[in-house]
Scaffold this motif. Structure first.
Motif, mmCIF file in Angstrom:
data_model
loop_
_atom_site.group_PDB
_atom_site.id
_atom_site.type_symbol
_atom_site.label_atom_id
_atom_site.label_comp_id
_atom_site.label_asym_id
_atom_site.label_seq_id
_atom_site.Cartn_x
_atom_site.Cartn_y
_atom_site.Cartn_z
ATOM 1 N N ILE A 1 0.898 -1.057 0.202
ATOM 2 C CA ILE A 1 -0.070 -0.251 0.482
ATOM 3 C C ILE A 1 1.028 1.333 -0.204
ATOM 4 O O ILE A 1 0.640 2.256 -1.160
ATOM 5 N N ASN B 1 0.953 4.055 -3.050
ATOM 6 C CA ASN B 1 0.498 5.277 -2.932
ATOM 7 C C ASN B 1 1.580 6.662 -3.399
ATOM 8 O O ASN B 1 1.358 7.384 -3.420
ATOM 9 N N TYR C 1 -3.931 9.592 -6.190
ATOM 10 C CA TYR C 1 -4.416 8.553 -4.935
ATOM 11 C C TYR C 1 -3.524 8.454 -3.764
ATOM 12 O O TYR C 1 -3.079 8.444 -3.901
ATOM 13 N N ALA D 1 -4.550 5.468 -1.128
ATOM 14 C CA ALA D 1 -5.082 4.159 -0.192
ATOM 15 C C ALA D 1 -4.591 4.328 1.626
ATOM 16 O O ALA D 1 -3.408 3.871 1.736
ATOM 17 N N LEU E 1 -9.951 -0.957 3.471
ATOM 18 C CA LEU E 1 -8.668 0.277 2.650
ATOM 19 C C LEU E 1 -10.062 1.311 2.945
ATOM 20 O O LEU E 1 -11.362 1.393 2.433
ATOM 21 N N THR E 2 -9.581 2.626 2.789
ATOM 22 C CA THR E 2 -10.310 3.844 2.483
ATOM 23 C C THR E 2 -9.401 4.348 1.350
ATOM 24 O O THR E 2 -8.150 4.490 1.193
ATOM 25 N N VAL E 3 -10.199 4.407 -0.066
ATOM 26 C CA VAL E 3 -8.876 5.325 -1.202
ATOM 27 C C VAL E 3 -9.819 6.887 -1.665
ATOM 28 O O VAL E 3 -11.022 6.799 -1.356
ATOM 29 N N GLU F 1 -13.434 9.289 -2.055
ATOM 30 C CA GLU F 1 -13.560 8.957 -1.544
ATOM 31 C C GLU F 1 -14.468 7.714 -0.922
ATOM 32 O O GLU F 1 -15.558 8.085 -0.831
ATOM 33 N N GLU G 1 -13.049 0.011 0.166
ATOM 34 C CA GLU G 1 -12.711 -0.611 -0.475
ATOM 35 C C GLU G 1 -12.467 -2.460 0.566
ATOM 36 O O GLU G 1 -11.712 -2.059 1.664
#
Length: 163
Positions: free
Chosen positions: A43, A47, A80, A82, A98-100, A122, A125
């Motif tokens: 992750i 990012n 982007y 995550a 996750l928060t994206v 926002e 996932e």
């Protein structure tokens, strides 16, 4: 004397069994921690601006296919990011919530081909996957919040995508 020897042997066997069980449990915890670290590092790399060159090392099969598909997504979503909300690892399987977020700046089929709205988006996932030899395996299930994304874009109805 026989009773003492028998007692010592019994204690030794029990102690060895406890040590073996403890070692096995510690090994499982260590593997699960390695898998947790793998996802956290993935992750973090996803990012980064140079995500395409770093994330391929985590993938088992067809990493370039992933990169090409994800590029289309990333080209439509500036800034982007995550963030892991929850992560559960058990043996060689993991589930991440996750928060994206990012800014909708381009067309992307996953966003129903909607023209860029320049809105900050926002959503949540959930990923379920297996880990094989320190990489993501072939099992990879994904669930996102398409309806939430569409609402944030201001979409009132699901657009039809031409075949």
């Amino acid at each position: 004397m026989k009773k003492i020897i028998y007692l010592l042997l019994t204690i030794s066997i029990i102690a060895y069994s406890d040590i073996a069980a403890q070692t096995e449990a510690e090994s499982a915890i260590n593997i699960e921690q390695q898998h947790r670290t793998l996802l956290e590092n993935y992750i973090a790399d996803l990012n980064k601006d140079d995500w395409a060159s770093t994330t391929v090392t985590y993938l088992t099969e067809d990493p370039q296919v992933f990169v090409e598909n994800h590029k289309k997504f990333r080209n439509a979503l500036a800034n982007y990011k995550a963030t892991i909300k929850h992560l559960v690892v058990e043996d060689n399987h993991a589930m991440a919530w996750l928060t994206v977020n990012g800014k909708h700046v381009g067309k992307y089929d996953g966003f129903y081909g909607i023209e860029p709205t320049n809105k900050d988006l926002e959503w949540e996932e959930v990923w379920y996957f297996d880990i094989v030899d320190g990489k993501f395996g072939l099992t990879w299930d994904f669930m996102g919040q398409d309806l939430s994304i569409m609402k944030q874009m201001g979409i009132q109805e699901i657009p039809r995508i031409p075949k």
